[in-house]
Design an enzyme around this catalytic site. Structure first.
Site, PDB file in Angstrom:
ATOM      1  N   ASP A 148       0.861  -1.169   0.000  1.00  0.00           N
ATOM      2  CA  ASP A 148       0.000   0.000   0.000  1.00  0.00           C
ATOM      3  C   ASP A 148       0.908   1.233   0.000  1.00  0.00           C
ATOM      4  OD1 ASP A 148      -2.313   1.726   0.534  1.00  0.00           O
ATOM      5  OD2 ASP A 148      -1.516   1.829   2.573  1.00  0.00           O
TER       6      ASP A 148
ATOM      7  N   ASP B  79      -2.382  -0.516   5.879  1.00  0.00           N
ATOM      8  CA  ASP B  79      -2.795   0.175   7.104  1.00  0.00           C
ATOM      9  C   ASP B  79      -4.283   0.464   7.195  1.00  0.00           C
ATOM     10  OD1 ASP B  79      -3.033   3.627   6.694  1.00  0.00           O
ATOM     11  OD2 ASP B  79      -2.619   2.284   5.030  1.00  0.00           O
TER      12      ASP B  79
ATOM     13  N   ASP C 167      -0.234   5.149   0.855  1.00  0.00           N
ATOM     14  CA  ASP C 167      -0.511   6.109   1.929  1.00  0.00           C
ATOM     15  C   ASP C 167      -0.639   5.413   3.276  1.00  0.00           C
ATOM     16  OD1 ASP C 167      -1.193   8.863   0.472  1.00  0.00           O
ATOM     17  OD2 ASP C 167      -1.979   7.219  -0.736  1.00  0.00           O
TER      18      ASP C 167
END
Length: 272
Positions: free
Chosen positions: A8, A212, A10
């Protein structure tokens, strides 16, 4: 030894200032030296990610738009998934009880109905930006996803409205606490990674992944080794309590973990 690493962006690979750290870039280069396939799995647009890869001279596969597009190392489109036109029409034309801003994506870019300069801070690294349009005139046949950005409590209430209106005709997920996404049914990073691994002749067991947010849930839960960031959404940690938690993105925790994995593969890891 994993053969593919999916990241991922961001809140995971990017630091809070939305830049890639030097340690992270160095670690990515080490992975490539070990013939480990790199894949960036992000909600960001393919156009932006292709620009970033070009600027950094990185060879990586792309899963963009939270699984709506998959591109090869050469930029070839391997997979696409769009919102049905009737779903896009309902979301765009309905009057929702929300203060959140609406953002529409297709292969040509990112579109919204009014200026929102604060959102551009997340794109300082690439310079990618929205285009202002009349939302009601948006072509409905090529919309990849629609996002709402705003306060989390407001978005949670909006999620209920959207679900009541759409039912099972779309997939709703939080890609961040302040971003709610409307995606095609069955569209997520995990499903897109399945397409990519089949293309490469790999299995999901051959993969590691880092994330996240709730848009990483399917990907992290399906790979051989999934890792949750220390700064992850609490909902993600609750959904996948069996997965290890590493450090914070501000400390380039992915690089920290992978350096240990490359140098001391038989020793236990501590994020400290």
């Amino acid at each position: 030894m994993a053969r593919l690493a999916a990241f991922d962006m961001d809140g995971t690979l990017l630091m809070p200032d939305h830049h890639l750290g030097e340690k992270t870039l160095s670690t990515l280069a080490r992975l490539r030296e070990r013939d480990i396939t790199l894949t960036f799995a992000t909600g960001r647009h393919a156009l932006e990610m292709q620009h970033i890869l070009g600027a950094l001279s990185l060879d990586a596969y792309l899963i963009t738009g939270n699984g709506t597009r998959v591109h090869s190392l050469e930029g070839e489109l391997l997979h696409r998934d769009d919102l049905p036109a009737d779903v896009a029409e309902l979301v765009l034309y309905q009057q929702w009880d929300t203060r959140a801003s609406m953002h529409i994506f297709n292969d040509d870019g990112w579109f919204t109905g009014k200026e929102n300069p604060a959102l551009l801070q997340a794109f300082v690294y690439s310079g990618f930006r929205y285009q202002i349009i009349d939302v009601k005139k948006m072509p409905l046949g090529s919309v990849t996803k629609i996002c709402f950005c705003g306060d989390h409590d407001d978005l949670t209430r909006l999620q209920i409205q959207l679900y009541e209106a759409l039912g099972e005709r779309a997939h709703l997920c939080f890609s961040a606490t302040d971003c709610l996404e409307v995606l095609p049914v069955g569209c997520n990073k995990g499903a897109a990674l399945t397409v990519l691994t089949q293309h490469l002749g790999l299995s999901l067991r051959d993969c590691m992944a880092f994330g996240d947010a709730m848009n990483d849930r399917e990907m992290l839960g399906s790979v051989g080794s999934g890792f949750i960031m220390g700064n992850a959404m609490p909902q993600l940690r609750a959904e996948l309590p069996h997965l290890p938690v590493i450090g914070h993105c501000r400390n380039q925790a992915v690089s920290h973990y992978l350096t240990h994995w490359l140098d001391y593969p038989h020793l236990p890891y501590s994020p400290e």
